[in-house]
Design a protein around this motif. Structure first.
Motif, PDB file in Angstrom:
ATOM      1  N   THR A 218      -8.177   4.574  -5.213  1.00 28.66           N
ATOM      2  CA  THR A 218      -7.136   5.107  -5.390  1.00 28.66           C
ATOM      3  C   THR A 218      -6.887   6.128  -4.036  1.00 28.66           C
ATOM      4  O   THR A 218      -5.764   7.529  -4.685  1.00 28.66           O
ATOM      5  CB  THR A 218      -8.360   6.760  -6.582  1.00 28.66           C
ATOM      6  OG1 THR A 218      -9.678   6.716  -5.115  1.00 28.66           O
ATOM      7  CG2 THR A 218      -8.548   5.715  -7.742  1.00 28.66           C
ATOM      8  N   ARG A 219      -7.261   5.888  -3.298  1.00 26.95           N
ATOM      9  CA  ARG A 219      -7.310   6.569  -1.529  1.00 26.95           C
ATOM     10  C   ARG A 219      -5.708   5.433  -1.434  1.00 26.95           C
ATOM     11  O   ARG A 219      -5.275   6.293  -0.162  1.00 26.95           O
ATOM     12  CB  ARG A 219      -8.072   5.921  -1.405  1.00 26.95           C
ATOM     13  CG  ARG A 219      -8.881   7.163  -1.118  1.00 26.95           C
ATOM     14  CD  ARG A 219     -10.129   6.801  -0.111  1.00 26.95           C
ATOM     15  NE  ARG A 219     -11.302   7.817  -0.622  1.00 26.95           N
ATOM     16  CZ  ARG A 219     -12.227   7.738  -1.157  1.00 26.95           C
ATOM     17  NH1 ARG A 219     -12.741   6.977  -2.233  1.00 26.95           N
ATOM     18  NH2 ARG A 219     -13.768   9.350  -1.410  1.00 26.95           N
ATOM     19  N   GLY A 220      -4.803   4.469  -1.958  1.00 29.96           N
ATOM     20  CA  GLY A 220      -3.734   4.223  -2.003  1.00 29.96           C
ATOM     21  C   GLY A 220      -3.334   2.774  -1.145  1.00 29.96           C
ATOM     22  O   GLY A 220      -3.020   2.348  -0.833  1.00 29.96           O
ATOM     23  N   TYR A 221      -5.105   2.779  -0.811  1.00 27.62           N
ATOM     24  CA  TYR A 221      -5.002   0.961  -0.633  1.00 27.62           C
ATOM     25  C   TYR A 221      -4.794  -0.234  -1.029  1.00 27.62           C
ATOM     26  O   TYR A 221      -5.154   0.328  -2.620  1.00 27.62           O
ATOM     27  CB  TYR A 221      -6.046   0.638   0.461  1.00 27.62           C
ATOM     28  CG  TYR A 221      -6.785   1.405   1.086  1.00 27.62           C
ATOM     29  CD1 TYR A 221      -6.991   1.064   2.499  1.00 27.62           C
ATOM     30  CD2 TYR A 221      -7.375   3.353   1.082  1.00 27.62           C
ATOM     31  CE1 TYR A 221      -7.143   1.934   3.321  1.00 27.62           C
ATOM     32  CE2 TYR A 221      -7.941   3.667   2.118  1.00 27.62           C
ATOM     33  CZ  TYR A 221      -7.917   3.108   3.410  1.00 27.62           C
ATOM     34  OH  TYR A 221      -8.387   3.570   4.452  1.00 27.62           O
TER      35      TYR A 221
ATOM     36  N   VAL B 169      -5.008  -0.656   8.920  1.00 27.83           N
ATOM     37  CA  VAL B 169      -5.616  -1.021   7.586  1.00 27.83           C
ATOM     38  C   VAL B 169      -4.795   0.070   6.736  1.00 27.83           C
ATOM     39  O   VAL B 169      -5.025   1.034   6.165  1.00 27.83           O
ATOM     40  CB  VAL B 169      -7.171  -0.974   7.712  1.00 27.83           C
ATOM     41  CG1 VAL B 169      -7.249  -2.150   6.154  1.00 27.83           C
ATOM     42  CG2 VAL B 169      -7.158  -2.316   8.242  1.00 27.83           C
ATOM     43  N   GLY B 170      -4.252  -0.973   5.588  1.00 26.48           N
ATOM     44  CA  GLY B 170      -4.179  -0.229   4.238  1.00 26.48           C
ATOM     45  C   GLY B 170      -4.022  -1.925   3.459  1.00 26.48           C
ATOM     46  O   GLY B 170      -4.163  -0.860   1.859  1.00 26.48           O
TER      47      GLY B 170
ATOM     48  N   THR C  12       0.927  -1.536   0.105  1.00 26.32           N
ATOM     49  CA  THR C  12      -0.358   0.305  -0.226  1.00 26.32           C
ATOM     50  C   THR C  12       0.703   0.893  -0.143  1.00 26.32           C
ATOM     51  O   THR C  12       1.992   1.341   0.421  1.00 26.32           O
ATOM     52  CB  THR C  12      -0.444   0.395   1.745  1.00 26.32           C
ATOM     53  OG1 THR C  12      -1.917   1.574   1.070  1.00 26.32           O
ATOM     54  CG2 THR C  12       0.112  -0.045   2.667  1.00 26.32           C
ATOM     55  N   THR C  13       0.218   2.405  -0.342  1.00 30.68           N
ATOM     56  CA  THR C  13       1.055   3.619  -0.638  1.00 30.68           C
ATOM     57  C   THR C  13       0.957   4.276   0.956  1.00 30.68           C
ATOM     58  O   THR C  13       1.526   5.554   0.583  1.00 30.68           O
ATOM     59  CB  THR C  13       0.934   4.348  -2.000  1.00 30.68           C
ATOM     60  OG1 THR C  13      -1.211   4.486  -1.234  1.00 30.68           O
ATOM     61  CG2 THR C  13       0.941   3.387  -2.377  1.00 30.68           C
ATOM     62  N   LEU C  14      -0.161   3.493   1.854  1.00 30.70           N
ATOM     63  CA  LEU C  14      -0.357   4.415   3.273  1.00 30.70           C
ATOM     64  C   LEU C  14       0.628   4.253   3.881  1.00 30.70           C
ATOM     65  O   LEU C  14       0.660   2.920   4.342  1.00 30.70           O
ATOM     66  CB  LEU C  14      -1.527   3.361   3.446  1.00 30.70           C
ATOM     67  CG  LEU C  14      -3.020   4.433   2.316  1.00 30.70           C
ATOM     68  CD1 LEU C  14      -4.312   3.647   2.909  1.00 30.70           C
ATOM     69  CD2 LEU C  14      -3.294   5.828   2.212  1.00 30.70           C
ATOM     70  N   PRO C  15       1.621   5.112   4.605  1.00 27.94           N
ATOM     71  CA  PRO C  15       2.381   4.576   5.493  1.00 27.94           C
ATOM     72  C   PRO C  15       1.902   4.507   6.555  1.00 27.94           C
ATOM     73  O   PRO C  15       0.956   4.611   7.036  1.00 27.94           O
ATOM     74  CB  PRO C  15       3.295   5.860   5.074  1.00 27.94           C
ATOM     75  CG  PRO C  15       1.945   6.917   5.123  1.00 27.94           C
ATOM     76  CD  PRO C  15       1.844   6.458   3.859  1.00 27.94           C
TER      77      PRO C  15
END
Length: 184
Positions: free
Chosen positions: A126-129, A103-104, A2-5
């Motif tokens: 699109t939100r990074g998940y 959660v990612g 995921t792009t969510l750190p």
């Protein structure tokens, strides 16, 4: 990936498996059984289960039509997200719920394939998940009277294109219910 750190965890999302939505859904009983098995496995493995419930003029909050199907029971400790748009993120607290649980990666199930499922998987991506669609745990109703393909084709096509969906730093996948792994 995921792009969510700082979001290493996975959640199972159950979208709109409500009485009115599922009354005439394609392969209703099989899809609900697959979702029920995933919910049981997620709970036993410590993976959060997030429930999403739609309301509108035809499915009024609190009505029998709005209730989740009796085969699925939400635990009081499991988050319930109320929505009024197709994308489960729009106008809801879903992002806050997922962030609080770090959660990612989402494992997505529910209804309807060509509406709320498709909107949510794209919205999440699109939100990074990272987004895994459970290929045999989503369904739709027959919309062919309005020009849509039959339900089995809508489901098959959604599985086909989501399998090859790509973007930097994120993964999209389609997996059958039996093969889903809950890594939490």
């Amino acid at each position: 990936m995921t792009t969510l750190p700082g979001r290493p965890n996975t959640a199972l999302i159950v979208i709109d498996v409500q009485n009115d939505v599922m009354a005439h859904a394609h392969q209703r009983d099989t899809v609900i059984a697959n979702i029920a098995a995933l919910v049981t496995r997620a709970r036993s493995e410590g993976t959060p289960v997030i429930w999403v419930q739609h309301s509108d003029d035809d499915m009024v909050q609190g009505s029998d039509a709005w209730q989740y199907v009796p085969e699925l029971t939400r635990h009081e400790t499991e988050p319930l997200v109320h929505k009024t748009y197709g994308d489960s993120f729009e106008g809801t607290d879903l992002e806050d719920v997922l962030a609080a649980a770090a959660v990612g990666r989402l494992i997505v199930t529910g209804a309807e394939t060509d509406a709320c499922i498709r909107s949510t998987i794209h919205g999440a991506f699109t939100r990074g998940y990272d987004v895994t669609l459970v290929g045999d745990a989503h369904t739709t109703n027959d919309q062919s009277a309005w020009g849509a393909p039959p339900p089995e084709q809508v489901i098959a096509y959604t599985n086909l294109y989501w399998r090859s969906h790509r973007a930097p730093g994120r993964t999209a996948a389609v997996t059958d219910a039996e093969s889903i792994a809950f890594p939490n």
